[in-house]
Design an enzyme around this catalytic site. Structure first.
Site, PDB file in Angstrom:
ATOM      1  N   TYR A 109      61.359  34.395   7.353  1.00 35.92           N
ATOM      2  CA  TYR A 109      60.835  35.432   6.452  1.00 35.92           C
ATOM      3  C   TYR A 109      61.664  36.698   6.666  1.00 35.92           C
ATOM      4  O   TYR A 109      61.930  37.092   7.796  1.00 35.92           O
ATOM      5  CB  TYR A 109      59.355  35.739   6.750  1.00 35.92           C
ATOM      6  CG  TYR A 109      58.860  36.914   5.921  1.00 35.92           C
ATOM      7  CD1 TYR A 109      58.308  36.701   4.668  1.00 35.92           C
ATOM      8  CD2 TYR A 109      59.029  38.230   6.366  1.00 35.92           C
ATOM      9  CE1 TYR A 109      57.912  37.768   3.883  1.00 35.92           C
ATOM     10  CE2 TYR A 109      58.634  39.303   5.579  1.00 35.92           C
ATOM     11  CZ  TYR A 109      58.073  39.064   4.336  1.00 35.92           C
ATOM     12  OH  TYR A 109      57.711  40.119   3.554  1.00 35.92           O
ATOM     13  N   GLU A 197      62.351  41.303  -0.680  1.00 41.76           N
ATOM     14  CA  GLU A 197      61.754  40.248   0.143  1.00 41.76           C
ATOM     15  C   GLU A 197      62.479  38.942  -0.109  1.00 41.76           C
ATOM     16  O   GLU A 197      62.648  38.532  -1.265  1.00 41.76           O
ATOM     17  CB  GLU A 197      60.267  40.080  -0.189  1.00 41.76           C
ATOM     18  CG  GLU A 197      59.564  39.119   0.748  1.00 41.76           C
ATOM     19  CD  GLU A 197      58.120  38.858   0.335  1.00 41.76           C
ATOM     20  OE1 GLU A 197      57.912  38.305  -0.767  1.00 41.76           O
ATOM     21  OE2 GLU A 197      57.211  39.219   1.101  1.00 41.76           O
TER      22      GLU A 197
END
Ligand code: ADP
Ligand code: MG
Length: 399
Positions: A109, A197
């Protein structure tokens, strides 16, 4: 402003972030054609909507043939994809991205956000990629690595290497990760993003680091500096009420209640919504019409608020500091003559020339409900909405 995954990948690629090969399609046939152009034997068809969580909702499909690609697309195009991020109404799918399927070794992530406490860009990373960051912080908080960037010197290589080390990335891949992190940081700062992101960032079976998903959000107030970013806007993904407001230069956020708000100043607009709630009502919107509320602006605001069919009363709350109440009152009266308003209108004016303003409202002959204080205005708005005022007291002005 949000953009699509394929757009974010294109933007980030220009800053050196490696992504799988892919192509955009507007129809199932085009998707199959695009896959043939890309080559290879396995592809991923990805619905392009402004929300994540597509994988679990059927918006990401691995396909091995033309037929599978067309089938996956048939189910996606034109449908509303509902994911845990879209809300129950979902978002319409009008574009799909066809991408080479990548053999995944591990998922990471990676997020870049604006940390308001430290007033810096913060990098948030975790070895638990593929999961949403909210779930990671709930279930595996210890896996989260954070680093803030000193704006005067930018993201330093040693910081990137530290992140790579903490994520347990193989040393042979560190340089690729450094390039990815620095590319994202540059894209973030140079394009006035508020969020980048990549979830997941993957290490592939053949030792490449690739962004498999990408999300970017930009600061609306800085879009004028980046026309090529502003062009990426896709209105089909926005709340239609908010698109209309943006087109008219009004600061509007649609909500679920019944009491429309027309207010000058963002702080006062927030306080107005709070007071409506305190009085037992629910605001239908946030709307800041700005300091110089000209009659045209007030009329635009009325049209916008009334385009929401849930609105059953309108509360106009103006504090005239630099502005003047008489001038705003003229605006309200003029707006009510121009726009057909069939719900009760409650007006509270305060500040410069308030008496003159009240007089204009009183002499207008329009059934405007006046209030002296904000709490009185909120009570009256909630009361008007509850009692569903008789037709006689409703403002029904002709255009
Ligand atoms: P979302 O976050 O909206 O669910 P993603 O783009 O993250 O969408 O895709 C969901 C999952 O699908 C990813 O975690 C990854 O496992 C898989 N995936 C996505 N793109 C590819 C690709 N090009 N090759 C292989 N797997 C992929
Ligand atoms: Mg994702």
């Amino acid at each position: 402003m949000d953009i699509h995954e394929y757009q974010a990948k294109e933007v980030l690629s220009n800053f050196g972030v490696a992504c799988p090969d892919g192509a955009l399609a507007y129809s199932p046939e085009q998707a199959a054609y695009r896959a043939r152009e890309l080559g290879g034997e396995r592809w991923v068809v990805k619905a392009q909507i402004h929300a994540g969580g597509r994988g679990k909702a059927g918006g990401v499909k691995v396909c091995d043939s033309d037929r599978e690609i067309e089938e996956a697309c048939e189910n996606m195009f034109g449908a509303k994809l509902v994911t845990h991020q879209t809300g129950p109404e979902g978002k319409g799918v009008y574009r799909v991205y066809v991408e080479a399927a990548v053999p995944i070794d591990r998922e990471i992530y990676l997020g870049f956000v604006l940390d308001r406490t430290s007033q810096r860009v913060m990098i948030v990373a975790s070895a638990e990629g593929g999961m949403e960051i909210e779930d990671i912080s709930a279930e595996k908080p210890d896996s989260i690595v954070r680093a803030t960037v000193e704006p005067a010197v930018g993201l330093q290589e040693f910081q990137c290497r530290q992140i790579a080390f903490k994520l347990g990335v193989d040393p042979s891949l560190t340089q690729q990760l450094v390039r990815t992190l620095q590319g994202c940081y540059r894209a973030f700062t140079e394009l006035d993003a508020t969020m980048v992101e990549i979830n997941p960032l993957v290490v592939t079976g053949d030792n490449r680091i690739l962004a498999l998903d990408a999300k970017m959000t930009f600061d609306d107030n800085a879009l004028f500096r980046h026309p090529h970013v502003a062009e990426l806007r896709d209105k089909s993904q926005e709340d239609p009420r908010e698109s209309r407001a943006a087109d008219r230069g009004l600061n509007y956020v649609g909500l679920d209640g019944n009491i429309g708000c027309i207010v000058n100043g963002a702080g006062l607009a927030m306080a107005t919504m709070d007071t409506i709630k305190l009085a037992g009502g629910e605001p239908a919107n946030f709307l800041d019409i700005g300091g110089g509320a000209t009659p045209e602006r007030v009329a635009k605001a009325f049209r916008l608020v009334l385009s929401d069919k849930n609105v059953q009363a309108i509360l106009v709350n103006i504090f005239a500091g630099i502005n003047r109440c008489d001038w705003v009152a003229e605006g309200v009266v003029q707006a009510l003559k121009e726009v057909e308003v069939d719900v009760p209108v409650i007006v509270r004016l305060a500040g410069t020339n308030v008496e003159a303003g009240q007089k204009i409202l009183a002499q207008s002959g329009l059934p405007i409900i006046r209030a002296a204080t904000l709490s009185e205005a909120a009570d009256r708005a909630v009361g008007a909405w509850r009692n569903d005022l008789s037709q006689a007291t409703r403002v029904r002005a002709v255009s």
